[in-house]
Design a protein around this motif. Sequence first.
Motif, PDB file in Angstrom:
ATOM      1  N   LYS A   1      57.210  88.330   4.850  1.00  0.00           N
ATOM      2  CA  LYS A   1      58.328  87.634   4.208  1.00  0.00           C
ATOM      3  C   LYS A   1      57.776  86.632   3.210  1.00  0.00           C
ATOM      4  O   LYS A   1      56.880  85.858   3.527  1.00  0.00           O
TER       5      LYS A   1
ATOM      6  N   ASP B   1      58.832  83.474   0.563  1.00  0.00           N
ATOM      7  CA  ASP B   1      59.865  82.505   0.233  1.00  0.00           C
ATOM      8  C   ASP B   1      59.304  81.584  -0.836  1.00  0.00           C
ATOM      9  O   ASP B   1      58.264  80.942  -0.625  1.00  0.00           O
TER      10      ASP B   1
ATOM     11  N   THR C   1      60.407  78.425  -2.994  1.00  0.00           N
ATOM     12  CA  THR C   1      61.357  77.356  -3.291  1.00  0.00           C
ATOM     13  C   THR C   1      60.587  76.105  -3.692  1.00  0.00           C
ATOM     14  O   THR C   1      59.570  75.758  -3.079  1.00  0.00           O
TER      15      THR C   1
ATOM     16  N   LEU D   1      55.162  78.502  -2.429  1.00  0.00           N
ATOM     17  CA  LEU D   1      55.271  79.870  -1.941  1.00  0.00           C
ATOM     18  C   LEU D   1      54.862  79.890  -0.472  1.00  0.00           C
ATOM     19  O   LEU D   1      53.781  79.413  -0.122  1.00  0.00           O
ATOM     20  N   THR D   2      55.715  80.438   0.373  1.00  0.00           N
ATOM     21  CA  THR D   2      55.431  80.580   1.793  1.00  0.00           C
ATOM     22  C   THR D   2      55.386  82.064   2.122  1.00  0.00           C
ATOM     23  O   THR D   2      56.324  82.796   1.822  1.00  0.00           O
TER      24      THR D   2
ATOM     25  N   GLN E   1      54.852  84.721   5.252  1.00  0.00           N
ATOM     26  CA  GLN E   1      54.859  84.817   6.706  1.00  0.00           C
ATOM     27  C   GLN E   1      54.690  86.265   7.108  1.00  0.00           C
ATOM     28  O   GLN E   1      55.345  87.155   6.555  1.00  0.00           O
TER      29      GLN E   1
ATOM     30  N   LYS F   1      51.443  82.138   9.206  1.00  0.00           N
ATOM     31  CA  LYS F   1      52.259  81.657   8.087  1.00  0.00           C
ATOM     32  C   LYS F   1      51.394  80.776   7.193  1.00  0.00           C
ATOM     33  O   LYS F   1      50.711  79.878   7.684  1.00  0.00           O
TER      34      LYS F   1
ATOM     35  N   SER G   1      51.276  78.561   3.305  1.00  0.00           N
ATOM     36  CA  SER G   1      52.026  77.983   2.191  1.00  0.00           C
ATOM     37  C   SER G   1      51.055  77.493   1.134  1.00  0.00           C
ATOM     38  O   SER G   1      49.951  77.048   1.448  1.00  0.00           O
TER      39      SER G   1
END
Length: 179
Positions: A16, A18, A20, A24-25, A27, A32, A34
């Motif tokens: 996944k 993400d 924001t 950037l993250t 997972q 996980k 970042s």
Amino acid sequence: MSRIGKLPIEVIKGVKLDFTDSVLTVQGPKGKLSRQIMPCVSLNISDTSVTVTRNDENNATRAAHGLTRTLINNMVVGVTKGFQTDLEINGVGYRAEVKGKELVLSLGYSHPVNFSIPEGIVIEVDKMTKVSVKGYDKELVGQTAAKIRSFRSPEPYKGKGIKYADETILRKAGKTGKK
């Protein structure tokens, strides 16, 4: 155009992404990660791939293009497959063992060297002379392996010390007697 930067990053099933507030993250099954993304590049995220594009043609932006793509690729590979660095210990009486959350090294000093294992890193010792550093963060795996190697770097005369498994030690000739 950067040869590395223009390549798309394949997003494997189960990962996944993400993005924001320029963070950037990623997972995945292993963990996980970042990372802050530089404002001079932009990301195009789809279901199966990520592409990095630059916003202008500055020298700094051009340099950041390939770097950002490689960092993101390392994050995706890390949370799916992980990274491993192997070390070898050479020397009479030199050995390593894992005791709980510490790596205990006997390296010819008057005392054993205790190294606390960082969070997210797994260290395995095979036959007391082969050490494997594993983890999902490539940067942390490399830093941990370098720190362990720094406790007793290999010397050029007998080759004693801790070296990377794929490292070649250039050997020097010892002293020669008078003739």
